[in-house]
Motif scaffolding. Structure first.
Motif: not given
Length: 197
Positions: A119-145
């Motif tokens: 469940v924990y790993l699946e939740t992490l995967k969902v979070i990662q996928e949602n960050i990758e779907s953010l608008p481009e600059q927002c996505k880059k900032v969130m990935q780096m943070l």
């Protein structure tokens, strides 16, 4: 008369240094290296590391030998560069300690049941996928943070944007993820964000 002679010697030394003469660099090194090491150790750097930092700073000084108009400006460069290098080193050390603490904390979750880990790993995967779907600059900032564990200023420097833009994009990312994630997923995201900064 003595001070005039000293002043002329300093001018000669500076002129030779600016011409790239190794003998002048060696004199400046011997004049400043012990004090620089002491300065760094007073900032909380171990002696061995202080010596390494000081050597690096002198290499940078040598690369810029033609840029100085007085020995005072040489000393200022040495101390400002050393202070910045020491602060960066201490910051990296602190960040490594934080990562180690986070890693040790994460080891505890391996004691959970296999189902809880999935469940924990699946939740992490969902979070990662949602960050990758953010608008481009927002996505880059969130990935780096979140994933790279960078400080806001480091993100700003790497992306060539202002620190204020980093904070506004972070706030935007958090708001968007709050809408897209379930309550439990969002809580885990906030936990990860807190420990990555």
């Amino acid at each position: 008369m003595k001070s005039s002679s000293k002043y002329e010697n300093e001018l000669d030394l500076l002129a030779q240094f600016k011409r790239g003469e190794v003998s002048a660099f060696e004199i400046i090194f011997k004049m400043n290296y012990p004090a620089l090491c002491l300065f760094l150790t007073k900032m909380g750097i171990e002696r061995f590391q202080a010596e390494e930092i000081a050597h690096d700073i002198f290499l940078k000084l040598w690369d810029k030998c033609g840029n100085f108009d007085s020995l005072d400006s040489v000393r200022a460069f040495l101390y400002i560069s050393s202070k910045n290098a020491a602060l960066n080193f201490l910051d990296k050390t602190k960040r490594l300690q934080k990562k180690e603490e986070t890693f040790l904390a994460q080891q505890e979750w391996t004691e959970f049941s296999v189902e809880a880990q999935v469940v924990y790993l699946e939740t992490l995967k969902v979070i990662q996928e949602n960050i990758e779907s953010l608008p481009e600059q927002c996505k880059k900032v969130m990935q780096m943070l979140v994933f790279d564990g960078l400080e806001p200023q480091e993100v700003a420097d790497q992306l060539g944007i202002s620190r204020g833009t980093v904070y506004s994009q972070k706030a935007r990312g958090i708001a968007l993820l709050k809408e897209r994630l379930s309550f439990d997923q969002f809580l885990l995201f906030l936990f990860i964000l807190q420990y990555s900064l």
